[in-house]
Write a protein that holds these residues in place. Sequence first.
Motif, PDB file in Angstrom:
ATOM      1  N   LEU A  15       0.753  -1.203   0.013  1.00 58.27           N
ATOM      2  CA  LEU A  15      -0.227  -0.117   0.086  1.00 58.27           C
ATOM      3  C   LEU A  15       0.868   1.370   0.143  1.00 58.27           C
ATOM      4  N   PRO A  16       1.899   1.336   0.784  1.00 58.39           N
ATOM      5  CA  PRO A  16       2.728   2.489   0.901  1.00 58.39           C
ATOM      6  C   PRO A  16       3.282   2.755  -0.733  1.00 58.39           C
ATOM      7  N   LEU A  17       3.867   1.743  -1.065  1.00 55.69           N
ATOM      8  CA  LEU A  17       4.424   1.794  -2.541  1.00 55.69           C
ATOM      9  C   LEU A  17       3.435   2.209  -3.288  1.00 55.69           C
ATOM     10  N   ARG A  18       2.419   1.741  -3.550  1.00 58.11           N
ATOM     11  CA  ARG A  18       1.304   2.066  -4.524  1.00 58.11           C
ATOM     12  C   ARG A  18       0.855   3.549  -4.240  1.00 58.11           C
ATOM     13  N   VAL A  19       0.724   3.977  -2.976  1.00 59.39           N
ATOM     14  CA  VAL A  19       0.309   5.259  -2.924  1.00 59.39           C
ATOM     15  C   VAL A  19       1.289   6.442  -3.204  1.00 59.39           C
ATOM     16  N   LEU A  50       3.271  -2.880 -10.539  1.00 59.16           N
ATOM     17  CA  LEU A  50       3.514  -1.702 -11.510  1.00 59.16           C
ATOM     18  C   LEU A  50       2.968  -1.857 -12.762  1.00 59.16           C
ATOM     19  N   ASN A  51       2.709  -3.053 -13.037  1.00 61.40           N
ATOM     20  CA  ASN A  51       2.101  -3.550 -14.539  1.00 61.40           C
ATOM     21  C   ASN A  51       0.534  -3.850 -14.073  1.00 61.40           C
ATOM     22  N   GLY A  52      -0.028  -3.912 -12.844  1.00 59.11           N
ATOM     23  CA  GLY A  52      -1.229  -4.120 -12.603  1.00 59.11           C
ATOM     24  C   GLY A  52      -2.122  -2.824 -12.897  1.00 59.11           C
ATOM     25  N   PRO A  53      -3.544  -2.993 -12.171  1.00 66.00           N
ATOM     26  CA  PRO A  53      -4.244  -2.017 -12.236  1.00 66.00           C
ATOM     27  C   PRO A  53      -3.925  -0.819 -11.700  1.00 66.00           C
ATOM     28  N   GLY A  54      -4.176   0.221 -12.218  1.00 62.24           N
ATOM     29  CA  GLY A  54      -3.661   1.546 -11.805  1.00 62.24           C
ATOM     30  C   GLY A  54      -2.323   2.148 -12.330  1.00 62.24           C
ATOM     31  N   PHE A  55      -1.568   1.279 -12.696  1.00 57.99           N
ATOM     32  CA  PHE A  55      -0.277   1.789 -13.228  1.00 57.99           C
ATOM     33  C   PHE A  55      -0.226   1.374 -14.641  1.00 57.99           C
ATOM     34  N   ALA A  56      -0.868   0.167 -15.171  1.00 59.56           N
ATOM     35  CA  ALA A  56      -0.566  -0.528 -16.678  1.00 59.56           C
ATOM     36  C   ALA A  56      -0.647   0.868 -17.375  1.00 59.56           C
ATOM     37  N   GLY A  57       0.083   1.047 -18.457  1.00 59.28           N
ATOM     38  CA  GLY A  57       0.335   1.966 -19.173  1.00 59.28           C
ATOM     39  C   GLY A  57       0.861   3.420 -18.759  1.00 59.28           C
ATOM     40  N   ALA A  58       0.844   3.668 -17.434  1.00 56.78           N
ATOM     41  CA  ALA A  58       1.461   4.766 -16.975  1.00 56.78           C
ATOM     42  C   ALA A  58       2.900   4.450 -16.665  1.00 56.78           C
ATOM     43  N   VAL A  59       3.565   3.389 -16.700  1.00 56.63           N
ATOM     44  CA  VAL A  59       4.798   3.318 -16.525  1.00 56.63           C
ATOM     45  C   VAL A  59       5.339   2.386 -17.482  1.00 56.63           C
ATOM     46  N   LYS A  60       6.615   2.377 -17.828  1.00 51.25           N
ATOM     47  CA  LYS A  60       7.279   1.551 -18.517  1.00 51.25           C
ATOM     48  C   LYS A  60       8.584   0.962 -17.847  1.00 51.25           C
ATOM     49  N   LEU A  61       8.693  -0.363 -17.568  1.00 44.62           N
ATOM     50  CA  LEU A  61       9.569  -0.934 -16.805  1.00 44.62           C
ATOM     51  C   LEU A  61      10.809  -1.436 -17.430  1.00 44.62           C
ATOM     52  N   TYR A  62      12.043  -1.142 -16.926  1.00 47.62           N
ATOM     53  CA  TYR A  62      13.268  -1.371 -17.297  1.00 47.62           C
ATOM     54  C   TYR A  62      14.068  -2.115 -16.387  1.00 47.62           C
ATOM     55  N   GLU A  63      14.789  -3.096 -16.812  1.00 50.77           N
ATOM     56  CA  GLU A  63      15.844  -3.781 -15.893  1.00 50.77           C
ATOM     57  C   GLU A  63      17.263  -3.286 -16.211  1.00 50.77           C
TER      58      GLU A  63
END
Length: 72
Positions: A15-19, A50-63
């Motif tokens: 929760l703290p991470l998502r918020v 970060l790929n789930g609901p709420g963030f999908a499409g808002a972030v692009k993940l890189y390793e």
Amino acid sequence: MVQLAPGCVCCVGQLPLRVTVARLLRQIRPARLWIEVSAAGHLAELRKQLNGPGFAGAVKLYEGQPGASSTE
């Protein structure tokens, strides 16, 4: 720099991470957001969040470094 309270991002830190990430994306709109976890075992859960609901499409993940390999 923003630091979350200590705890596993897979358990107590979800929760703290998502918020915090949502607030940063909404208010600051950073070009890049660096998230560092203390153990590699947390990466799969972090990707899932970060790929789930709420963030999908808002972030692009890189390793590693951006452009090296993307995880989508």
